[in-house]
Design a protein around this motif. Structure first.
Motif, PDB file in Angstrom:
ATOM      1  N   ALA A   1       0.770  -1.200  -0.103  1.00  0.00           N
ATOM      2  CA  ALA A   1      -0.140   0.164   0.007  1.00  0.00           C
ATOM      3  C   ALA A   1       1.088   1.420  -0.083  1.00  0.00           C
ATOM      4  O   ALA A   1       0.611   2.302  -0.596  1.00  0.00           O
ATOM      5  N   GLU A   2       1.851   1.128   0.710  1.00  0.00           N
ATOM      6  CA  GLU A   2       2.896   2.192   0.625  1.00  0.00           C
ATOM      7  C   GLU A   2       3.446   2.573  -0.379  1.00  0.00           C
ATOM      8  O   GLU A   2       3.580   3.741  -0.925  1.00  0.00           O
ATOM      9  N   ARG A   3       3.994   1.407  -1.252  1.00  0.00           N
ATOM     10  CA  ARG A   3       4.650   1.506  -2.460  1.00  0.00           C
ATOM     11  C   ARG A   3       3.607   2.294  -3.299  1.00  0.00           C
ATOM     12  O   ARG A   3       4.091   2.704  -4.348  1.00  0.00           O
ATOM     13  N   ALA A   4       2.590   1.569  -3.573  1.00  0.00           N
ATOM     14  CA  ALA A   4       1.480   2.124  -4.534  1.00  0.00           C
ATOM     15  C   ALA A   4       1.014   3.684  -4.255  1.00  0.00           C
ATOM     16  O   ALA A   4       1.152   4.387  -5.396  1.00  0.00           O
ATOM     17  N   ALA A   5       0.984   3.967  -3.013  1.00  0.00           N
ATOM     18  CA  ALA A   5       0.702   5.594  -2.769  1.00  0.00           C
ATOM     19  C   ALA A   5       1.989   6.237  -3.267  1.00  0.00           C
ATOM     20  O   ALA A   5       1.801   7.388  -3.562  1.00  0.00           O
ATOM     21  N   PHE A   6       2.977   5.735  -2.588  1.00  0.00           N
ATOM     22  CA  PHE A   6       4.021   6.613  -2.986  1.00  0.00           C
ATOM     23  C   PHE A   6       4.527   6.764  -4.583  1.00  0.00           C
ATOM     24  O   PHE A   6       4.836   7.784  -5.061  1.00  0.00           O
ATOM     25  N   THR A   7       4.199   5.802  -5.384  1.00  0.00           N
ATOM     26  CA  THR A   7       4.496   5.795  -6.814  1.00  0.00           C
ATOM     27  C   THR A   7       3.286   6.797  -7.415  1.00  0.00           C
ATOM     28  O   THR A   7       3.624   7.452  -8.310  1.00  0.00           O
ATOM     29  N   ARG A   8       2.174   6.870  -6.772  1.00  0.00           N
ATOM     30  CA  ARG A   8       1.169   7.754  -7.364  1.00  0.00           C
ATOM     31  C   ARG A   8       1.515   9.251  -7.166  1.00  0.00           C
ATOM     32  O   ARG A   8       1.631  10.246  -7.994  1.00  0.00           O
ATOM     33  N   VAL A   9       2.113   9.485  -5.797  1.00  0.00           N
ATOM     34  CA  VAL A   9       2.557  10.564  -5.402  1.00  0.00           C
ATOM     35  C   VAL A   9       4.093  11.262  -6.413  1.00  0.00           C
ATOM     36  O   VAL A   9       4.122  12.399  -6.980  1.00  0.00           O
ATOM     37  N   LEU A  10       4.739  10.006  -6.761  1.00  0.00           N
ATOM     38  CA  LEU A  10       5.919  10.345  -7.737  1.00  0.00           C
ATOM     39  C   LEU A  10       5.515  10.885  -9.101  1.00  0.00           C
ATOM     40  O   LEU A  10       5.931  11.638  -9.653  1.00  0.00           O
ATOM     41  N   LYS A  11       4.338  10.067  -9.486  1.00  0.00           N
ATOM     42  CA  LYS A  11       3.793  10.270 -10.821  1.00  0.00           C
ATOM     43  C   LYS A  11       3.422  11.673 -10.845  1.00  0.00           C
ATOM     44  O   LYS A  11       3.477  12.454 -11.829  1.00  0.00           O
ATOM     45  N   GLY A  12       2.587  12.049  -9.957  1.00  0.00           N
ATOM     46  CA  GLY A  12       2.199  13.580 -10.019  1.00  0.00           C
ATOM     47  C   GLY A  12       3.510  14.727  -9.699  1.00  0.00           C
ATOM     48  O   GLY A  12       3.338  15.556 -10.657  1.00  0.00           O
ATOM     49  N   MET A  13       4.295  14.115  -9.001  1.00  0.00           N
ATOM     50  CA  MET A  13       5.592  15.202  -8.980  1.00  0.00           C
ATOM     51  C   MET A  13       6.130  15.296 -10.021  1.00  0.00           C
ATOM     52  O   MET A  13       6.817  16.482 -10.631  1.00  0.00           O
ATOM     53  N   ILE A  14       6.380  14.153 -11.053  1.00  0.00           N
ATOM     54  CA  ILE A  14       7.038  14.119 -12.348  1.00  0.00           C
ATOM     55  C   ILE A  14       6.187  14.898 -13.342  1.00  0.00           C
ATOM     56  O   ILE A  14       6.776  15.549 -14.039  1.00  0.00           O
TER      57      ILE A  14
END
Length: 601
Positions: free
Chosen positions: A426-439
Motif C-alpha cells: 500500500a505504501e509503495r503504490a501510494a508513493f508511486t502515485r505521488v511520484l507520478k504527480g511530482m514528475i
C-alpha cells in the motif's frame, strides 16, 4: 543547533489563560474576541512576542485562529493541522473547527444568535479579512469592534519585541541595487497616479532595500514599516537599536530612517492618493489615513511581483545553494541507510541533517524547523518533533524528512520519503502515485498566462484515480535568502497569480494516512521560457520548469510497473543529474551510496 526540541505550549495551560482572557473581555464589554496567528506585518511566521494563538490555546501550527466567546472557544484549522490540533489543545475548553469549510461568520452566527460585540486588534487584521467577516455577519446583530490587544493585557511574561540588527545584502547577490529598485517602483506609483505606497510585509521591505534581519526565526527579515514615495524616496520606520553605521551607509540619502513611533504621524501627514494592499496592510493603517482625510487606493504591494521574478543573479545563487544543500542531504541519506532499524530516533535524524548543513560553512539558519515524521507522525504534514513526541524509527516505517537551509545565496526546501526495512504494498503504490504527480508537474509545459490553480490538478491526478488526495497546496513560492514561503505565486487551487519566468515554487505532492504513514516528495522549481518542441506551434508562447533540487528519490518505494516510459525516462535523467552534480561534492562513502541509489530503473 538552530532547532530545539522543547514543548512550546501545553494543553493544560490553555484553560487558565482562557479564563484570564474572558475576564478581560468582560471588563472591555465584549461578547467575543478574535485571536489570529498573525503580527502587525502579516507574515506567516511570528516572533515569540507575537505568538498569541499558541500562548492561549497551545496550538503551534503555522495557520489558524481562535474565536473566544463567553461560553465557547473555537480553534479554526485547515486540513494540514486537524490531527495536530487535537493533541495540542484542551478539547474540553477549545473546540477544533474545520476551516475553511466552516466560515467564521457562520460559526459566530450559530454561537451568538442574539447578536453581540466581538473585539479585534486592528494591528493584526487586514481590511480584506475584516470586510469579509462583516459581509458574512450582515443582519446578524453581531458587530466587530477594534480594541487594544486583550491577550497582551493578560500575558504577564510576554517576551519583548525582537531587536535583531538590520544588515546590508550585497547588490551582486540581489542582481539590482536598492536605488534602482526604488526608482523603478517609484515610477510605477507615478504611472498609477499614486503619491505613495505603505509597505508592511518584512520580506517586501528586505527585498526592496537589499537588507536582511533576524527578527523572525528561520526567516532573515527585519520588523519595520516603510512608506515609498512616488519620487523614489523612502521612509523606513525601525527601532534605533537595529540600525548601525554600515546600514546607514548602505541605504544612503534616498532612505530616511525614522523611529517606529513616528509611523502614525507620518501616515497622517501624507498627501494622497496612498496605495494600500488590502490583503496585508493592518486595519490600523487604514484608520490613520481615514482619520486624517488622506485619500487612499487599494493596490497590490508594489514589491510582490518584482520580488517574485528572480534576477539572473538570484537564480544563479539559488542553483549554487541547492547543490550545496543537496550534497549535505545526500551525506545524511547515506548515513541513514547504514543504520539498523530501531537504532535512530527522529531527533537523531534532525540533528544529523542540521550538522551536515552547518558543515557546508555557509548555513545562516535552517529555513524552517526540520520535519522528521516516522510512522504515524509522517501523517502530520507539518510535524515538529519534541522531546515528548520523539519516536524511535522502526522497521516497516516510512520517514518523511522535510527541511531546508538559509544560505546567503539562496533558500532551500526539499522533502524525501525514506523506507525503513521492507515497505508495504500500500505504501509503495501510494508513493508511486505521488511520484507520478511530482514528475508530471516537473515536466509541465503550459501557455503563458496560466496561474498555479490551472496547474495544481496535474500533480493530483494520479492520486485522484485511486480516490486519494492531500490537504495542502502542491507548491508555494520561495524567496532568495528570504522567506521559505513567499507569495504571491503558488501551485494551489488558491493560486490566482500568473506564473512568470524567474518565479521559484515548490513541487510537493503527498499522501497521508492518519495513524499509519505519510508520503511527500518535494523539489524546488524555477519558471523559465520554453523552447518550441519539434512539430509544435512556433507562435505559441510557452513556459516550463527547471528543477533546482537534487537528491535521489528512493527507488525501493517505487512500483516501476506503475510508471510509463516517459516517467521512467524522466527519473533516470534526474538521477543521472544527481550523480553528475552532487557526486563530486561527496565523500567516498556517500558517493558510493549515491551511485547505487541512482542506478537506472
Amino acid at each position: 543547533m538552530f532547532q530545539d526540541f522543547e514543548e512550546t505550549a501545553r494543553p493544560e495551560q490553555g484553560p487558565p489563560r482562557l479564563a484570564l482572557l474572558r475576564r478581560a473581555m468582560e471588563q472591555a464589554g465584549l461578547d467575543g474576541y478574535l485571536v489570529p496567528r498573525a503580527d502587525a506585518h502579516q507574515g506567516e511566521y511570528v516572533a515569540p512576542h507575537d505568538a498569541r494563538l499558541a500562548w492561549l490555546t497551545g496550538f503551534t501550527g503555522s495557520a489558524g485562529f481562535c474565536i473566544v466567546l463567553t461560553g465557547h472557544a473555537g480553534v479554526f484549522v485547515d486540513g494540514r493541522y486537524r490531527v495536530q490540533v487535537k493533541a495540542q489543545v484542551d478539547t474540553d475548553h477549545f473546540t477544533p473547527v474545520d476551516w475553511p469549510e466552516t466560515k467564521p461568520a457562520d460559526w459566530l452566527r450559530a454561537h451568538l444568535p442574539g447578536g453581540g460585540t466581538v473585539g479585534f486588534d486592528p494591528w493584526l487584521y487586514t481590511p480584506e479579512q475584516i470586510e469579509t467577516l462583516e459581509e458574512g455577519l450582515a443582519g446578524s446583530g453581531i458587530a466587530l469592534h477594534p480594541t487594544d490587544n486583550l491577550v497582551d493585557r493578560v500575558w504577564a511574561d510576554q517576551p519583548a519585541p525582537p531587536l535583531g540588527p538590520i544588515v546590508p545584502y550585497p547588490a551582486e547577490r540581489a542582481g539590482e541595487t536598492h536605488a534602482a529598485k526604488l526608482g523603478r517602483l517609484g515610477a510605477m506609483l507615478r504611472g498609477a497616479g499614486q503619491a505613495a505606497a505603505v509597505l508592511t510585509l518584512p520580506d517586501s521591505i528586505a527585498w526592496l532595500l537589499n537588507i536582511r534581519g533576524s527578527d523572525i526565526p528561520r526567516n532573515p527579515v527585519p520588523h519595520a514599516f516603510a512608506i515609498l514615495h512616488a519620487d523614489g524616496h523612502l521612509s523606513l520606520f525601525a527601532e534605533a537599536d537595529k540600525i548601525g553605521d554600515a546600514l546607514r551607509a548602505h541605504l544612503g540619502d534616498a532612505v530616511r530612517l525614522r523611529p517606529v513611533n513616528a509611523f502614525g504621524p507620518a501616515l497622517r501627514s501624507l498627501t494622497g492618493p496612498v496605495r494600500l494592499d488590502r490583503k496585508s496592510v493592518p486595519v490600523w493603517v487604514v484608520g490613520q489615513l481615514d482619520e486624517a482625510g488622506v485619500a487612499r487606493q487599494w493596490g497590490e504591494d508594489p514589491c510582490l511581483r518584482p520580488k517574485a521574478r528572480k534576477t539572473a543573479a538570484e537564480i544563479a545563487g539559488s542553483r549554487a545553494a541547492h547543490l550545496r544543500d543537496g550534497a549535505a542531504l545526500c551525506e545524511v541519506l547515506a548515513w541513514f541507510d547504514a543504520q539498523a532499524p530501531g537504532t535512530l530516533t527522529e531527533i537523531d535524524v534532525v540533528t544529523r541533517l542540521e550538522a551536515a548543513r552547518r558543515a557546508t560553512g555557509e548555513l545562516r539558519d535552517i529555513s524552517f524547523d526540520t520535519i522528521a515524521g516516522s510512522g504515524p507522525h509522517g501523517a502530520l504534514a507539518h510535524y515538529r518533533v519534541t522531546r515528548g513526541t520523539n519516536r524511535t524509527i522502526q522497521a516497516g516505517d516510512l520517514l518523511v524528512l522535510d527541511g531546508g537551509g538559509q544560505y546567503p545565496d539562496g533558500t532551500t526546501d526539499i522533502t524525501r520519503t525514506l523506507p525503513v526495512g521492507q515497505p508495504g504494498e500500500a505504501e509503495r503504490a501510494a508513493f508511486t502515485r505521488v511520484l507520478k504527480g511530482m514528475i508530471a508537474m516537473s515536466r509541465a509545459r503550459w501557455p503563458r498566462g496560466l496561474a498555479g490553480r490551472d496547474l495544481d490538478a496535474i500533480a493530483r491526478y494520479p492520486l485522484w484515480l485511486a480516490d486519494q488526495d492531500y490537504d495542502h497546496g502542491t507548491g508555494h513560492g520561495v524567496g532568495v535568502y528570504l522567506c521559505v514561503h513567499e507569495g504571491p505565486q503558488r501551485l494551489a487551487r488558491t493560486g490566482e497569480v500568473a506564473l512568470e519566468p524567474g518565479m521559484i515554487v515548490s513541487n510537493e505532492p503527498g499522501y497521508y494516512r492518519e495513524g499509519a504513514f505519510g508520503i511527500r516528495i518535494e523539489n524546488l522549481l524555477v519558471v523559465q521560457e520554453a523552447d518550441t518542441l519539434p512539430g509544435g506551434d512556433a507562435h505559441r508562447d510557452r513556459l516550463c520548469f527547471e528543477t533546482l533540487s537534487f537528491a535521489p528519490i528512493d527507488r525501493r518505494l517505487i512500483d516501476a510497473g506503475m510508471l510509463d516510459a516517459g516517467e521512467r525516462a524522466w527519473l533516470d535523467r534526474y538521477h543521472a543529474a544527481c550523480r553528475d552534480r552532487i557526486g563530486p561534492r561527496l565523500g567516498d562513502t556517500a558517493r558510493q551510496w549515491l551511485d547505487a541509489a541512482t542506478e537506472p530503473l
